[in-house]
Design an enzyme around this catalytic site. Structure first.
Site, PDB file in Angstrom:
ATOM      1  N   SER A  16       0.834  -1.215   0.000  1.00 45.43           N
ATOM      2  CA  SER A  16       0.000   0.000   0.000  1.00 45.43           C
ATOM      3  C   SER A  16       0.864   1.260   0.000  1.00 45.43           C
ATOM      4  O   SER A  16       0.497   2.278  -0.603  1.00 45.43           O
ATOM      5  CB  SER A  16      -0.980  -0.002   1.176  1.00 45.43           C
ATOM      6  OG  SER A  16      -0.304   0.170   2.395  1.00 45.43           O
ATOM      7  N   ASN A 106      13.423   4.418   4.792  1.00 45.54           N
ATOM      8  CA  ASN A 106      12.449   3.407   5.221  1.00 45.54           C
ATOM      9  C   ASN A 106      11.296   4.103   5.916  1.00 45.54           C
ATOM     10  O   ASN A 106      11.459   5.189   6.474  1.00 45.54           O
ATOM     11  CB  ASN A 106      13.121   2.440   6.213  1.00 45.54           C
ATOM     12  CG  ASN A 106      12.183   1.357   6.694  1.00 45.54           C
ATOM     13  OD1 ASN A 106      11.434   0.762   5.912  1.00 45.54           O
ATOM     14  ND2 ASN A 106      12.199   1.079   7.990  1.00 45.54           N
ATOM     15  N   HIS A 108       8.508   3.405   8.981  1.00 43.58           N
ATOM     16  CA  HIS A 108       8.302   2.505  10.113  1.00 43.58           C
ATOM     17  C   HIS A 108       7.049   2.948  10.871  1.00 43.58           C
ATOM     18  O   HIS A 108       6.874   4.149  11.137  1.00 43.58           O
ATOM     19  CB  HIS A 108       9.518   2.546  11.045  1.00 43.58           C
ATOM     20  CG  HIS A 108       9.363   1.645  12.221  1.00 43.58           C
ATOM     21  ND1 HIS A 108       9.545   0.277  12.128  1.00 43.58           N
ATOM     22  CD2 HIS A 108       9.010   1.898  13.498  1.00 43.58           C
ATOM     23  CE1 HIS A 108       9.305  -0.273  13.311  1.00 43.58           C
ATOM     24  NE2 HIS A 108       8.984   0.695  14.164  1.00 43.58           N
ATOM     25  N   SER A 135       7.237   6.976  11.183  1.00 44.28           N
ATOM     26  CA  SER A 135       8.509   7.684  11.001  1.00 44.28           C
ATOM     27  C   SER A 135       9.109   7.305   9.658  1.00 44.28           C
ATOM     28  O   SER A 135       9.078   6.141   9.265  1.00 44.28           O
ATOM     29  CB  SER A 135       9.530   7.244  12.071  1.00 44.28           C
ATOM     30  OG  SER A 135       9.002   7.348  13.376  1.00 44.28           O
ATOM     31  N   ASP A 144      15.886   0.029  12.457  1.00 44.03           N
ATOM     32  CA  ASP A 144      15.075   1.227  12.698  1.00 44.03           C
ATOM     33  C   ASP A 144      15.802   2.272  13.552  1.00 44.03           C
ATOM     34  O   ASP A 144      15.185   2.954  14.377  1.00 44.03           O
ATOM     35  CB  ASP A 144      13.725   0.847  13.356  1.00 44.03           C
ATOM     36  CG  ASP A 144      12.977  -0.196  12.544  1.00 44.03           C
ATOM     37  OD1 ASP A 144      13.009  -0.111  11.309  1.00 44.03           O
ATOM     38  OD2 ASP A 144      12.372  -1.103  13.151  1.00 44.03           O
ATOM     39  N   GLU A 173       0.954   7.226   7.008  1.00 45.21           N
ATOM     40  CA  GLU A 173       2.108   6.755   6.228  1.00 45.21           C
ATOM     41  C   GLU A 173       1.962   7.129   4.760  1.00 45.21           C
ATOM     42  O   GLU A 173       2.919   7.544   4.107  1.00 45.21           O
ATOM     43  CB  GLU A 173       2.237   5.229   6.329  1.00 45.21           C
ATOM     44  CG  GLU A 173       2.583   4.721   7.704  1.00 45.21           C
ATOM     45  CD  GLU A 173       2.776   3.208   7.738  1.00 45.21           C
ATOM     46  OE1 GLU A 173       3.277   2.628   6.758  1.00 45.21           O
ATOM     47  OE2 GLU A 173       2.409   2.588   8.752  1.00 45.21           O
TER      48      GLU A 173
HETATM   49  C1  GRF Z   1       3.822  -0.467   6.772  1.00 42.09           C
HETATM   50  O1  GRF Z   1       3.101  -0.334   7.964  1.00 42.09           O
HETATM   51  C2  GRF Z   1       5.215   0.064   6.941  1.00 42.09           C
HETATM   52  O2  GRF Z   1       5.283   1.141   7.832  1.00 42.09           O
HETATM   53  C3  GRF Z   1       5.946  -1.112   7.501  1.00 42.09           C
HETATM   54  O3  GRF Z   1       5.407  -2.231   6.849  1.00 42.09           O
HETATM   55  C4  GRF Z   1       4.076  -1.935   6.435  1.00 42.09           C
HETATM   56  C5  GRF Z   1       4.020  -2.188   4.971  1.00 42.09           C
HETATM   57  O4  GRF Z   1       2.713  -2.052   4.465  1.00 42.09           O
HETATM   58  N1  GRF Z   1       7.370  -0.970   7.324  1.00 42.09           N
HETATM   59  P1  GRF Z   1       2.467  -1.974   2.917  1.00 42.09           P
HETATM   60  O5  GRF Z   1       3.079  -3.234   2.304  1.00 42.09           O
HETATM   61  O6  GRF Z   1       3.130  -0.743   2.404  1.00 42.09           O
HETATM   62  O7  GRF Z   1       0.991  -1.951   2.740  1.00 42.09           O
END
Ligand code: GRF
Length: 215
Positions: A16, A106, A108, A135, A144, A173
């Site tokens: 996503s 990245n 997180h 973050s 992280d 995010e």
């Molecule tokens: C997200 O919550 C991201 O922050 C974490 O892994 C998840 C990945 O979700 N690192 P997606 O595959 O981007 O939907």
């Protein structure tokens, strides 16, 4: 207009954030999606958008180390300017981190340094924290622990569960990550040593979006 930066996005699953990075691209374009799982749903999305994909599977390699070397090789050969990890569930080797120093970020799902690692939402809810979020950070050799670029936060509600917190943070995010990647692509944000530098316009945008930055 300055040239768009080429970005490799590394995923392991749903994708996503990949979708949001692609839909909200500004100053960059996604030139490769690499997955360490052939069944990652994000690969389907990338293919549907005509983005070249590559799968580097543990099963196709004699050891985890060999698999990680193949991840580096595949990423180098796609010649990205920037690399964005988006749910990539593999700890990268130091040679990867060195190869893309200052160009590797990245996302997180917690307000680092709180809750590094896995199960961040369950841990945040169990700890009873009142603020939670996500973050974006430069990647270093720790898990992280790299220099923080920006955070987006929300108030956890008493009725929040790990699942509702995950849904609400994911929406943050999807806005924060494209902003951070665009800012990096345009040079508005950069890494100098372990310090993150922000242009005045990046600072203004962060403030307007209520993102926390780390000058
Ligand atoms: C997200 O919550 C991201 O922050 C974490 O892994 C998840 C990945 O979700 N690192 P997606 O595959 O981007 O939907």
């Amino acid at each position: 207009m300055s040239q768009e930066r080429a970005v490799s996005v590394l995923i392991s699953g749903r994708g996503s954030n990949l979708k949001s990075l692609h839909e909200n691209r500004r100053g960059y374009r996604i030139t490769t999606v690499l997955s360490n799982r052939a069944d990652a749903a994000g690969l389907e999305y990338a293919r549907s958008q005509g983005i070249p994909t590559v799968v580097v599977n543990r099963e196709d390699h004699s050891s985890l180390l060999a698999c990680k070397a193949a991840v580096l090789e595949a990423t180098l050969s796609s010649k990205p300017d920037l690399v964005a990890l988006a749910g990539f569930m593999m700890v990268l080797q130091p040679d990867f981190i060195e190869a893309f120093s200052g160009r590797l970020i990245n996302i997180h799902p917690s307000l680092l340094p709180e809750f590094p690692g896995l199960d961040t939402h369950a841990r945040a809810v169990a700890a009873g924290v009142s603020r939670h979020g996500c973050s974006v950070h430069f990647v270093d050799s720790g898990v992280d622990t790299g220099p923080l670029i920006a955070q987006a936060a929300l108030d956890l509600r008493p009725e929040d569960t790990a699942s509702s917190a995950a849904t609400r943070v994911l929406a943050l995010e999807h806005a924060l990550y494209p902003w951070a990647l665009s800012s990096l692509a345009s040079g508005e944000i950069s890494l100098q040593g372990r310090s993150v530098r922000y242009s005045d316009s990046a600072r203004r945008e962060a403030e307007a979006n209520r993102y926390t930055i780390f000058p």
